[in-house]
Design an enzyme around this catalytic site. Structure first.
Site, PDB file in Angstrom:
ATOM      1  N   HIS A 318      41.950 -20.483 -37.953  1.00 14.21           N
ATOM      2  CA  HIS A 318      41.099 -21.019 -39.012  1.00 14.21           C
ATOM      3  C   HIS A 318      41.991 -21.595 -40.099  1.00 14.21           C
ATOM      4  O   HIS A 318      42.923 -20.935 -40.560  1.00 14.21           O
ATOM      5  CB  HIS A 318      40.209 -19.916 -39.591  1.00 14.21           C
ATOM      6  N   ARG A 338      34.666 -25.871 -48.160  1.00 17.35           N
ATOM      7  CA  ARG A 338      34.970 -27.300 -48.045  1.00 17.35           C
ATOM      8  C   ARG A 338      33.709 -28.128 -47.834  1.00 17.35           C
ATOM      9  O   ARG A 338      33.614 -29.254 -48.314  1.00 17.35           O
ATOM     10  CB  ARG A 338      35.961 -27.532 -46.902  1.00 17.35           C
TER      11      ARG A 338
END
Length: 535
Positions: A318, A338
């Site tokens: 990740h 994000r």
């Protein structure tokens, strides 16, 4: 909280913020992505993989740590359990108490089967509980399962088993409906419409979330449903070997009580492996976002029984694990940060990639920035880049962070970092096991009858990279399907004679190949003691 060097870098981030907001980096071309992955993604490091010498995947490569486990002595051979003594008996044995295991147990019980669920730690101590960002499903008017398929197939480098991915995307809307019916509290607009957002690699807003603790909310609901049904649950009990019958069918497991080390025998007509991932193997020395018991148990047990692995050489790192402070090193920082507008920024205050590239590309970009370009921020534990979280409220208005990602706000707030006002430092963390056991559309392993697999222990659903939100989806879709298939198969199955001959033959094959790692497997728990002794 930050060091003087970090504060100096933060000033550059702040000085460039308006520029970065106005000029978002473009998405990479396909060739740029391939070149980047080959140069910087951990899956491409040839020195970190070994060729398997025995078993169904002999001749193929696997991470060094997994290869060692797969080729270690079966733990059960040193314990000599009496298979004529049965401690538990059921129609369906579910091994694993995370989201996939609970979904499987619920649906198996719905077929009328007697279900036994055994789990190494407690029900819910699983990667499901730690998932944050959301669950994908194409259930909006501008979306479709076909578009979802294309996003996931491309994001997985066109390597997914198409029949499995088809099931994933076509059964997704009903999975959301099922979870809602059980009581999962998804984020909704005032009129009751589900709020959906983008994730990396998605072309539509199809991410359904419960703030930024989506997995915990799903796990809470599934756990309660299991405990409120006539499903026998045995906590703190690990499977250390599958039991086969004289016809080679899965028919139970040898278990170990994790507190007393007592050896127990469970007999069943069908077995479902829902043992989760492998983050606690710490491949290549990476930190991990995974729960404590994620040590690839299902891959080891299934492989020794004769089930083939698929894409065992690919892991998901990740892109945004916490790189600072040390107390939360490696902890997951959800991709939802994000999707809400935060951007990845290097030490010089420069935005160096589009914020919603796929996870493998994002992780490789961060590694390139730190190790290839020398633009990472140095910490006592290594390096990282900034995730400029104040951008979220600049774009969406005050209060967005507290409303949409409250768990993130609390996690960093404990250490004096207010992500509404200052960026946070991130670096890739070992997150997901892309590869796993090969299954058919009924979730059964082709080589071992009556052995079913669901969740992160499956290989092939996502190909060589997984998009955000498709793991919470696959544990529901394939967990439910495995439960139904195993429950129905149990009705037409009679228990045979139990045997561990496959484990003995496997050890003989290891000896014939001259392989002796000096260890036993499955590992069960990670090794953090100074002696390095496996549990």
């Amino acid at each position: 909280m930050y060091t003087p060097e970090m504060l100096e870098s933060i000033r550059k981030v702040e000085a460039n913020r308006q520029k970065n907001l106005a000029t978002e980096p473009r998405r990479m071309t396909a060739q740029e992505k391939e070149d980047l992955l080959a140069a910087f993604h951990p899956d491409y490091r040839k020195d970190q993989f070994a060729e398997l010498q025995v078993g169904p995947n002999a001749g193929e490569k696997a991470p060094l740590e997994l290869a060692e486990l797969l080729q270690s002595r079966p733990r059960v051979l040193d314990l000599m359990p009496d298979l004529s003594k049965t401690d538990f008996e059921a129609d369906v044995l579910v091994i694993g108490g995370g989201g996939a295991g609970c979904a499987a147990a619920i649906e198996a019980q719905n077929t009328g089967a007697k279900v036994l669920l055994v789990t190494k730690l407690r029900v819910g101590d699983a990667n499901t509980m730690m998932a944050e960002g959301g669950i994908q499903a194409a259930d909006k008017p501008n979306d479709s399962p076909a578009i979802h398929f294309l996003d996931a197939y491309g994001g997985g480098h066109f390597a997914a088993k198409k029949e499995l991915l088809y099931k994933l995307v076509t059964e997704a809307p009903e999975a959301i409906s099922w979870l809602s019916g059980l009581g999962v509290e998804f984020d909704k607009a005032p009129d009751g419409t589900m709020i959906t957002t983008h994730g990396g690699g998605t072309s539509r807003k199809r991410m359904h979330a419960a703030k930024d603790y989506s997995g915990a909310e799903i796990m809470r609901t599934l756990r309660d449903e299991v405990l409120n049904r006539p499903i026998q649950v045995v906590d703190f009990t690990a499977a250390i070997e599958l039991i086969l019958d004289e016809a080679g069918r899965a028919s139970g497991a040898v278990l170990m009580n994790m507190e007393t080390r007592e050896i127990l025998v469970a007999r069943a007509k069908t077995v479902i492996l829902a043992t989760g991932g492998a983050g606690r193997m710490h491949y290549q020395g990476f930190p991990t976002s995974n729960h404590y018991g994620a040590t690839a148990d299902g891959l080891v047990l299934g492989y020794r029984a004769g089930a083939k692995l698929l894409y065992q050489d690919t892991l998901q790192y990740h892109p945004t694990g916490a790189a600072y402070p040390q107390q939360i090193f490696g902890a997951l920082v959800t991709e939802k940060v994000r999707s809400l507008g935060a951007m990845l920024i290097n030490r010089e205050g420069e935005a160096f990639m589009h914020p919603l590239e796929t996870r493998d590309v994002s992780a490789a970009s961060i590694i390139r920035e730190c190790k290839g370009r020398g633009k990472g921020v140095t910490t006592a534990d290594g390096q990282g880049v900034w995730l400029d979280t104040p951008m979220i409220e600049i774009k969406n208005g005050p209060g967005t962070i507290e409303k949409r990602i409250p768990a993130m706000l609390r996690m960093f707030g404990k250490y004096g970092i207010d992500l509404r006002k200052e960026p946070i430092l991130v670096y890739p963390t070992l997150h997901y096991q892309n590869g796993g056991l090969d299954i058919g559309t009924d979730c059964q392993t082709p080589a071992v009858p009556n052995l079913y697999v669901a969740g992160e222990a499956v290989g092939g659903i996502h190909g060589r990279n997984r998009l955000m939100g498709n793991s919470l989806l696959d544990i529901i879709v394939f967990g439910r399907d495995a439960g139904r298939s195993a429950g129905n198969r149990a009705r037409e199955t009679e228990l045979g004679t139990p045997t561990l001959d496959h484990a003995r033959r496997y050890q003989e094959t290891l000896e014939a190949a001259g392989i002796d790692t000096g260890k036993v497997s499955p590992r069960l728990l990670p090794t953090y003691n100074s002696m390095g002794k496996d549990f």
